[in-house]
Design an enzyme around this catalytic site. Sequence first.
Site, PDB file in Angstrom:
ATOM      1  N   HIS A   1     124.003 146.637 108.724  1.00 35.31           N
ATOM      2  CA  HIS A   1     125.434 146.647 109.016  1.00 35.31           C
ATOM      3  C   HIS A   1     125.713 146.476 110.507  1.00 35.31           C
ATOM      4  O   HIS A   1     126.797 146.021 110.882  1.00 35.31           O
ATOM      5  CB  HIS A   1     126.056 147.941 108.489  1.00 35.31           C
ATOM      6  CG  HIS A   1     126.235 147.945 107.007  1.00 35.31           C
ATOM      7  ND1 HIS A   1     127.354 148.433 106.389  1.00 35.31           N
ATOM      8  CD2 HIS A   1     125.435 147.488 106.005  1.00 35.31           C
ATOM      9  CE1 HIS A   1     127.243 148.294 105.080  1.00 35.31           C
ATOM     10  NE2 HIS A   1     126.071 147.725 104.832  1.00 35.31           N
TER      11      HIS A   1
ATOM     12  N   HIS B   1     118.025 145.574  98.643  1.00 32.61           N
ATOM     13  CA  HIS B   1     118.325 146.514  97.562  1.00 32.61           C
ATOM     14  C   HIS B   1     117.068 147.023  96.869  1.00 32.61           C
ATOM     15  O   HIS B   1     117.161 147.806  95.928  1.00 32.61           O
ATOM     16  CB  HIS B   1     119.267 145.854  96.560  1.00 32.61           C
ATOM     17  CG  HIS B   1     120.637 145.637  97.103  1.00 32.61           C
ATOM     18  ND1 HIS B   1     121.656 145.056  96.379  1.00 32.61           N
ATOM     19  CD2 HIS B   1     121.179 145.943  98.309  1.00 32.61           C
ATOM     20  CE1 HIS B   1     122.755 145.001  97.123  1.00 32.61           C
ATOM     21  NE2 HIS B   1     122.476 145.531  98.298  1.00 32.61           N
TER      22      HIS B   1
END
Length: 739
Positions: free
Chosen positions: A109, A271
């Site tokens: 992020h 993920h």
Amino acid sequence: MLPQKTKVAALCALLFAAPIVADDRIISELSSPVSNQFWWPDQLDLSPLRDHEMRSNPYGDDFNYAEEFQNLDIEAVEKDVNELLTSSKDWWPADFGNYGPLFIRLSWHSAGTYRTIDGRGGAGGGQMRFDPLNSWPDNGNLDKARRLLWPIKQKYGRALSWSDLLVLAGTVGMKNMGFDIYGFAYGRADDWEPDFVYWGPEVEMMASYRMDKDGELIRPLGATHMGLIYVNPEGPMGKPDPMGSAKNIRTAFSRMAMDDEETVALIAGGHTFGKMHGARKPDCVGKEPAAADIEKQGQGWINTCGKGHSEDTTTSGIEGAWTQTPTKWSSLYLSNLLNLEWEQTKSPAGGIVWHPKDKSMHEAVPDAHVDGKRNPPVMTTADLAIKFDPEYRKIAERFLKNPDEYKKAFGKAWYKLTHRDMGPKARYLGNNIPKDELIWQDPIPEVDYEQITDKDIVALKQQVLATELSVPQLVRTAWAAASSHRVTDMRGGANGGRLRLEPQKSWEVNNPQELNKVLTALEKIQSDFNEKAGDKQVSMSDLIVLAGAAAIEKAAQDAGHPVDVPFEAGRADATAAQTDAESFALLEPTADAFRNYYNETTSYRPVLEMMVDKADQLGLTVPEMTVLIGGMRSLDANANGDKHGVLTDKPGTLSNDFFVNLLSMDTKWEKMDGNEALYQGSDRKSGNNKWTATPVDLIFGANAELRAVAEAYASSDSDQMFVDHFVKAWHKVMNLDRF
């Protein structure tokens, strides 16, 4: 903050003594000073040209991060990060006993805001420390990750930037969990205040009003919602539509410079680790850091339900882990996604999540905190997009069959994600930099020949001026090369000589026909010199800048102000094979106020805002922008030779005539008949037409702050100062890409 209209309505009511309902927020805000933008919201905002002043930097003007970094014990830093990963804290325990997944999200992020269209965003500067990124919904609870890292940052001080540490943490986390990284580079210096970045038109978080009439994401944005890095994981506008999500993913990731294969690798690889958090209702969670009470000391999203963390954590509102081994590298994400059937359900927080239809899988995943508890693997709507989109699925199936290929693809994509905004490898620091020459780094060959001397420079300038090329042509060419640089992501610039190559040589703003004429003449000079000079060589990228310097010296001499334009050799010429034409095409200016160019069709902001945007991307101050535009007008350097704003009787000379004539009250300006984007200047007494101009020209007389600077350059004692300041600003732009 209150919406602009609410503030204005409240002020009007107060000023005219109209009865209003007492609102503590309105009264409080109206009792504080307001900006000029409050009163005149259409006024040109110059604040982007004042951000990141050295007065904000506690280390001072002389601080050099690259030099301080030489004192850093890299092995000790990475050892400290590795030890932290499994040193769980009682105030914020690690999921599955490892902070690796949390730090991967932190790194992702931090870097993932990067967007190719304007080069803004990315990990450089450590912008996640500041609002708004610090308080975006998508960055929920990452304030805890930074607090976990603070002891390490405190230990190493100025030798280790926050921006490097934020990326390093996730990369070390991957190594800790069994992934062999492709490489890592230090070299990101910290910012000390937030960037002025247009993140979208919305006035509330998670809103999305950013599609054009064709349903495409407006330029230059990269995310689909305010406050998100990419897309809503629950689906477009929160709707469980995997194919709609695939469209948004492809748009968002392509604007981050990722192709389909890199996109699948990043999503699947990322993920593989960790879990999502939606164990409690959202009303358990307090305000974001920017809105939290002072005693929270910059921490936000305080959870008042249960423990407030661990099995009671809520961040995204989606609960669960993607794989059965959330702290180990594996291909389980792909096998789960492709081989299981999924049904829609809801998390305890109410978020849309997908569970396996096969109930035997519902105890396949260990709980992150509760011993003995087992859970199903989960997928989001955005994950299912990889399964349902035909192109994404082909890649996912190939990766599942070829785990080594998958691992390599993720490693290289992660490296690109976390280094894309750093620019060329010359800015990289550290001992783990890959030797590979990657096309997205805009590689430039090493200079392996003797550089030209001062005597050669003088001779080359004379040869340039002896051609039939004019001052405006040479100035336009040098500017076209150097001004392609963006300080936002360190791409472009004169170095590399890509002005000779596609796509840059065909950009409309560069007037390809004229550019070809100039380059042909300069190539002849280069060829003759290199043939006779033996071990010495001059690159085209050097010669283009040198020719611009020669032209400016002549223009200043013709105006009666002799000046030496500084020049430093050492640029090299890249080849077409070293240029990613598709990626480099995104650097094409849709507007360049310095050349009085504006493409209304492709520009993503109004003409005056694009002027500030271009100046900001060049790292210019308000005076530097002002003097360069005034000088370029006097030099007759407009794109395609247009005469708008060339407010001088001696075009091609370097004088302050632009400012003198713009500010003269002898001229009356009016909108031009039939063209609202142009203005006609006529003599007040005779009525005769004198000049034409664009909004970019007239703003230097209309805007109070710009007029103040323009007056300084128009004064009778400022002609030499103007020339000196122009040369200094010009030299800055010509050397922005020299690292």
